[in-house]
Each structure stands twice: as structure tokens, then as C-alpha cells.
Design an enzyme around this catalytic site. Structure first.
Site, PDB file in Angstrom:
ATOM      1  N   GLU A  81      13.269  13.241  85.895  1.00 57.91           N
ATOM      2  CA  GLU A  81      13.130  13.200  84.435  1.00 57.91           C
ATOM      3  C   GLU A  81      12.646  11.984  83.775  1.00 57.91           C
ATOM      4  OE1 GLU A  81      15.978  12.611  82.593  1.00 57.91           O
ATOM      5  OE2 GLU A  81      16.065  14.471  81.893  1.00 57.91           O
ATOM      6  N   CYS A 113      15.892  19.136  86.697  1.00 53.32           N
ATOM      7  CA  CYS A 113      17.065  18.850  87.172  1.00 53.32           C
ATOM      8  C   CYS A 113      15.808  19.394  88.549  1.00 53.32           C
ATOM      9  CB  CYS A 113      18.135  18.746  87.636  1.00 53.32           C
ATOM     10  SG  CYS A 113      18.954  18.272  86.178  1.00 53.32           S
ATOM     11  N   HIS A 235      22.938  23.545  92.812  1.00 54.21           N
ATOM     12  CA  HIS A 235      23.068  22.392  91.408  1.00 54.21           C
ATOM     13  C   HIS A 235      24.334  22.317  91.265  1.00 54.21           C
ATOM     14  CE1 HIS A 235      21.493  19.291  89.110  1.00 54.21           C
ATOM     15  NE2 HIS A 235      21.275  20.345  87.964  1.00 54.21           N
TER      16      HIS A 235
END
Lengths: 350, 150
Positions: A81, A113, A235
Site C-alpha cells: 500500500e 495488508c 494477519h
């Protein structure tokens, strides 16, 4: 056709800033922040590092382990990103820096992400369909947090690269499964310097909904249970969410701890799940099964079931995630602000 | 595939505008990204920046492309306190003469350390870093720097 990881490479910049150093600037209680987010410190890129330099370093480390001819690489995808350019690819720079040019395809991905794991799925498909012999998927970021925002304690830098192929694999990717919806939990408009987020909205309808659905989906599809896995990587936007997700799914802290890096280095965004997986592969032995589930705001999750082969112990990665985490130098908030280009009126790029 | 783009020219700073030096930067990518120089097949001497003719063997020499390993030691260094335009926010920083294991001397920044950690004879390895950018709208130029080996 069996597809797997032929080599992987990780990288975390050397510099760190402690939560206390940030909290004192904004008049916040560091202990409360640290226990709330489960993040003690985060990595900070040096003044001359960006997503491209991190991606190149990861790719070179992966090649060092894979020991393949870079000319056999047919595709490179870099997920981030924080690509240095809005137009001009990071992936072509990586391709040039590892001498994989010119006969290959390359592109940059963005999906908050989870762009790195989306890249992994793409090259898996290309290898499985025999379009390419090897493909490189990279998740790397130098993420931004607005000064004073909660994200400033976590938004960090790092990445990992995976060379995917069908021969000589150190881990077989048994299956992948994704869960995607349109969820506005975190975003950054074109030209905006910092991302915005929906505060508490980022938890239940965003992170947990997608991570849990992807994990449950892949487990059901493969008729597996949490106890079938030695390791799990989720994550990790902070240190708390992945532990809660693990608990809800029936995984123990022990299964998650090896791949949980956020407390030491913060959230490396696109690098987070790939780096957590790399930390697990650094230690995993033949037969160990790993569940890896990424999450990207916007929103989606990619889940993977990975089984380690004997090859991993034969060709252990020498540049371990742990070695990068342990090598650190702390910055003050003022130097951190300079490195990140946050000082008003000063442009680091002339 | 590189040979047509390799030119024996030293690194020069040509920032300041977003277009300046675009072609020369592109031409030097193999050198800057991967330390690609040349080697004389006759006497085995290696050159960086790349030479097109071996100064020893001359017409008997046979020049071919050679990729340096990217490791060496600090031959000499200086600490920059009055930095040129584009590097002023990095000062003080160490600029070293690196003796590559294959022989040639390379001038490069030594990063990820404080200048007082730099010493003659210390082992270094190449890293890929941002060198400078042509403003917020120009290209970003990347290339080799070195860091101390642990």
C-alpha cells in the site's frame, strides 16, 4: 500439480521506535497503549529505504535460498500500500535488481495488508497451469500512520518474498481459499498522505469477519481442524487481534506465537502475514502443517494450508526473521519524524 | 543483454529537475543495481566501473561482463558534514572507498551505522538503497550502498 515454496526471503529495517517515545509526544499513557495494542515497538525504515528497496532485499534473500536461475522466473508481483510511484512499477525494479529481466511478466498489487498474499495466489495459479516455471510474490510496505493517530504506534516497515514453483519445494501449498466483500474499514484516497480508518468498525465486521470466514472455509473444505496444525499465522494489525482470532477458531497461543511479530516490529501491512509465515518456516520441520490467513482492508482474507517438506531443513534460510528483529537501533521521535518525512516545510526529496 | 547499456562512466549526481540525467541513469542500472562490471578473459583482471578495453592486455584482451559479489572491506573513508544538495538530511554520513574482494575500489555511502562505527579494514556488503529523487514528481534513483557486516 503440486505447487509450493522454493525459497523465501525476509527483511525488516534496523531502526525501531518504542511506544513510550510516541506516547510522550501526544500525552498518552504508554502502558495503556502497549497493553491495549500488544505492541511494544515498531520498525522504521531508514531515510533511504522504501517499499522498492525492501522488496529487492527480500527477493535477493529468497534467491539466495532457492538457488535458481533468475532467468527462469516468469512472473513477479509486488503487493504493497506504499509503492514509491503511483505510476511505474516496483515489480519491474525488483525484476531488474535480481536479473530476471526481460522475459517475464510483472505488476504491482494493492489490497491494503493482503496484497502480498494475493500475489502468492496469482503465481501459484500460473505455476500450476504451467504458464511459468517460477514466480515471485512479495508483500512489502513502509506504511504510514497519521501523527497522533492510534496507527502511529503500529504502522511499520518490512516484507517477505516467496519464490513459488513445482520442483524442489521446501513447503507444499496444499490449498488456498479467499473471502472478499466490500467493507469500508480503512482507506487512502489518491494523493492523500495518510490513510483513514473506521476506528472500532475495523474489528468485528472487518478483520474478524473475514479472517474467521477464510480460516473456517479452508478448514471445512479440507476436512481439517486446528489440532492438525503445528503453527498458525494470522494477519497482525496489532498483537491482540490475531490472538483473539486464534482463540475463536480453537488455536492455542503456542500455535500462533512463532509467527506473531507485531509486538516487536509493529504492523508491516502487506509484509505482515508473509513475514509471520517466514518466521514459522525458519523453525518448521518436515511434516509440520501451517495455516496462514491474511487480511486486507477493503476487505478480504486469503487463507493457505502449507505443509513443510524435508527440503526446508536441508536448505535452512540463513537470513532469519529473528536475526533481523534482534538487530535494532532505537530512534527518538524527532529523528523518526525526519526519516518518515513528517516535518512540515521539509521535503526529503529535492 | 546488458552490454549495449553498460558505459564506463562514474556515478554523478544530476538531480534537481525531474528529467535531468534520465537516460544516463537508465544506462547505468546494471552497474547501480547489481555491480555489473567487466572482466578481461585473458588476464582475469576485473573492472568497476566497467572498461571496454583491458589496459594491460589491450588488443589481446577479451572483455566480458562480470557481476561482482558485492562484498569487500573499507579501504578508506570520510565523514560528510557539509553534504551536497539532496543528501543534506542524511548528514553526518560516511562515504567510503570499498575494496571489493575481486580487486576494484568503489566509492559508496556506508549506511545503517553511525559514522564513528566505521573503521578501515571492516568488512562490508552491498545493499540496495535510494540514492536520490528528482523532487516529489521526478524519478527515484536507486543503487548500491554498503553496510557493515555483523
Amino acid at each position: 500439480m503440486q505447487v509450493g515454496i522454493v525459497g523465501y526471503g525476509a527483511y525488516v529495517p534496523k531502526y525501531r521506535i518504542k511506544a513510550e517515545e510516541i506516547a510522550v509526544v501526544w500525552g498518552e499513557d504508554a502502558e495503556k497503549i502497549k497493553s491495549g495494542l500488544c505492541v511494544r515497538e515498531k520498525s522504521v525504515p531508514s531515510i533511504d529505504e522504501d517499499t522498492a528497496t525492501i522488496a529487492v532485499t527480500c527477493a535477493r534473500n529468497a534467491l539466495e535460498q532457492a538457488k535458481i536461475d533468475p532467468a527462469d522466473i516468469g512472473a513477479i508481483y509486488v503487493g504493497s500500500e506504499s509503492h514509491p510511484y503511483a505510476v511505474k512499477t516496483t515489480s519491474s525494479m525488483v525484476a531488474e535488481a535480481i536479473e530476471a529481466t526481460p522475459v517475464l511478466t510483472a505488476a504491482d498489487y494493492q489490497f491494503a495488508c493482503k496484497a502480498g498474499t494475493a500475489a502468492m495466489q496469482t503465481v501459484m495459479g500460473m505455476v500450476a497451469s504451467k504458464m511459468i516455471k517460477y514466480g515471485v510474490a512479495i508483500g512489502a510496505d513502509t506504511s504510514q500512520g497519521k501523527p497522533g493517530d492510534a496507527l502511529e504506534y503500529t504502522a511499520s516497515a518490512g516484507g517477505a518474498a516467496y519464490i513459488i514453483g513445482a520442483e524442489n519445494v521446501l513447503a507444499i501449498i496444499r490449498d488456498t481459499y479467499s473471502y472478499t466483500t466490500d467493507t469500508p474499514d480503512f482507506w487512502r484516497r489518491e494523493g492523500a498522505e495518510f490513510p483513514s480508518h473506521g476506528s472500532r468498525f475495523t474489528a468485528e465486521p472487518a478483520y474478524f469477519r473475514h479472517v474467521l470466514a477464510a480460516a473456517k472455509g479452508i478448514l471445512e473444505k479440507n476436512k481439517m481442524q486446528p489440532k492438525d496444525f503445528k503453527y498458525a499465522v494470522f494477519h497482525q494489525p496489532n498483537g491482540k487481534f490475531p490472538l483473539n482470532a486464534a482463540k475463536k477458531l480453537g488455536f492455542t497461543n503456542e500455535q500462533v506465537s512463532t509467527g506473531l511479530l507485531t509486538p516487536m516490529i509493529g504492523n508491516t501491512y502487506s509484509g505482515a502475514t508473509p513475514l509471520g509465515l517466514a518466521a514459522v518456516l525458519d523453525e518448521a520441520c518436515a511434516g509440520d502443517k501451517i495455516l496462514a490467513v491474511s487480511y486486507g482492508s477493503g476487505a478480504g482474507s486469503d487463507a493457505f494450508i502449507i505443509e513443510v517438506t524435508k527440503e526446508n531443513e536441508k536448505r535452512r534460510n540463513k537470513k532469519t526473521v529473528k536475526s533481523y528483529i534482534n538487530k535494532k537501533e532505537y530512534l527518538t521521535y524527532s529523528i523518526y519524524s525526519k526519516f518518515k518525512g513528517k516535518i512540515k516545510g521539509v521535503s526529503l526529496e529535492k | 543483454m546488458w552490454e549495449d547499456r553498460v558505459r564506463p562512466r562514474l556515478f554523478t549526481y544530476t538531480g534537481g529537475t525531474k528529467m535531468k540525467g534520465l537516460a544516463s541513469y537508465w544506462r547505468l542500472i546494471p552497474q547501480r543495481y547489481n555491480l555489473i562490471g567487466t572482466e578481461c578473459n585473458h588476464c582475469k583482471q576485473k573492472f568497476f566501473p566497467p572498461r571496454k578495453i583491458c589496459p594491460t592486455c589491450r588488443r589481446h584482451g577479451e572483455i566480458k561482463s562480470y557481476k561482482f559479489k558485492g562484498v569487500g572491506e573499507i579501504y578508506s573513508y570520510t565523514v560528510i558534514h557539509a553534504a551536497p544538495d539532496g543528501f543534506e538530511f542524511q548528514k553526518p554520513y560516511a562515504l567510503g572507498l570499498i575494496r571489493l574482494v575481486e580487486g576494484p575500489l568503489v566509492t559508496a555511502q556506508i549506511v545503517d551505522c553511525k559514522p564513528d562505527e566505521v573503521e578501515v579494514g571492516k568488512k562490508v556488503e552491498m545493499v540496495f538503497r535510494k540514492i536520490f529523487a528528482g523532487g516529489k514528481e521526478g524519478t527515484i534513483r536507486y543503487g548500491y550502498k554498503f553496510k557493515l557486516v555483523d
